[in-house]
Design an enzyme around this catalytic site. Structure first.
Site, PDB file in Angstrom:
ATOM      1  N   CYS A 118      -5.176  -2.820   3.375  1.00  0.00           N
ATOM      2  CA  CYS A 118      -4.760  -2.519   4.746  1.00  0.00           C
ATOM      3  C   CYS A 118      -5.919  -2.510   5.742  1.00  0.00           C
ATOM      4  CB  CYS A 118      -3.982  -1.205   4.764  1.00  0.00           C
ATOM      5  SG  CYS A 118      -2.926  -1.002   6.237  1.00  0.00           S
ATOM      6  N   LYS A 169      -9.800   2.501  -1.815  1.00  0.00           N
ATOM      7  CA  LYS A 169      -9.939   1.939  -0.469  1.00  0.00           C
ATOM      8  C   LYS A 169     -11.211   2.452   0.204  1.00  0.00           C
ATOM      9  CE  LYS A 169      -7.152   1.645   3.797  1.00  0.00           C
ATOM     10  NZ  LYS A 169      -5.902   2.146   4.411  1.00  0.00           N
ATOM     11  N   GLU A 223       0.828  -1.206   0.000  1.00  0.00           N
ATOM     12  CA  GLU A 223       0.000   0.000   0.000  1.00  0.00           C
ATOM     13  C   GLU A 223       0.867   1.263   0.000  1.00  0.00           C
ATOM     14  OE1 GLU A 223      -3.467   1.944   2.884  1.00  0.00           O
ATOM     15  OE2 GLU A 223      -1.817   0.793   3.767  1.00  0.00           O
TER      16      GLU A 223
END
Length: 259
Positions: free
Chosen positions: A146, A111, A40
């Protein structure tokens, strides 16, 4: 399917342009793999909030161009981790990029769950609004990033969309490393899917990274795990094992809530 996770070191003293070229070289070195994964926000660092605006780039920016060439040169599917995307209408997003072996950008994922508790990423970036999958020759990949790892409902939605393998680039901190390992296995077990979780090494913005990238099979067994330092973690996945386990232990069929 041979998968290689590049646990890239991200440190403040390395210029972004230099790290970009170094990452491309590491991708090219994995030419024998089918799928290569980067972490990431590796160009800038997941906790380098004060640099996000300066390093933000469009989907056809320098990182995408460099990763496209690397995927084409290596002839691999490349999940190029994520970048700070500057959208055409202004907002920034934490956006993952997936390239085919021809170098074509075939999927992007913004995300959904932003980390920071009303600061950092949570206030600087917009949120994605939908789960995203990508169909590879060997498997259907579900994309997450994440902090998404803490939200099982996203992974169940990806499973419902056909995902058999979850790819999770991350910039996970060392102080919560046990959570990283536990949650990666949990997402594999509860969805009977492979998990490829690729983190960063090094220290940036004063935050030591957890490393410990991991490949987990659909029974929850750890096939390969990295240490703290920069390394390339490679594992061979039996993609037919997902269907076999789901057939032999059909727990997903007994769902009551969320159907």
């Amino acid at each position: 399917m041979r998968a290689s996770l590049i646990q890239l070191g991200v440190d403040d003293d390395e210029p972004v342009a230099a790290r970009r070229e170094r990452a491309a070289g590491l991708v090219r070195a994995q030419s024998g793999s089918d799928l290569v994964v980067l972490p990431e926000l590796w160009p800038v660092g997941a906790f380098a909030y004060t640099s996000f605006a300066a390093e933000a780039e469009p989907l056809d920016g320098p990182t995408a161009e460099t990763m496209s060439r690397a995927a084409r040169d290596a002839q691999v599917w490349l999940h190029a981790g994520s970048i700070v995307e500057r959208a055409a209408d202004g907002p920034m997003y934490n956006t993952s990029l997936v390239f085919s072996p021809t170098g074509a950008l075939v999927r992007t994922y913004r995300k959904i769950h932003r980390f920071g508790f009303d600061q950092g990423e949570a206030v600087l970036m917009g949120a994605g609004d939908r789960p995203v999958t990508a169909r590879l020759p060997e498997t259907v990949v579900g994309l997450a990033t994440c902090y998404d790892l803490r939200f099982p409902e996203l992974f169940r939605a990806l499973t419902d969309a056909g995902a058999q393998t979850f790819v999770i680039p991350a910039g996970w901190p060392e102080r919560r490393r046990e959570h990283w390992s536990l949650l990666a296995r949990a997402r594999a077990v509860e969805n009977q899917a492979y998990v490829l979780a690729c983190g960063t090494a090094g220290t940036h913005a004063g935050v030591r990274q957890a490393g410990h990238s991991v490949v987990v099979d659909p029974w929850g067994e750890v096939l390969a795990e990295a240490g703290h330092d920069e390394e390339v973690l490679t594992a061979v996945l039996d993609t037919g094992r997902v269907a076999k386990i789901r057939e032999e232990f059909p727990a997903l069929k007994d769902r009551v809530l969320g159907r």
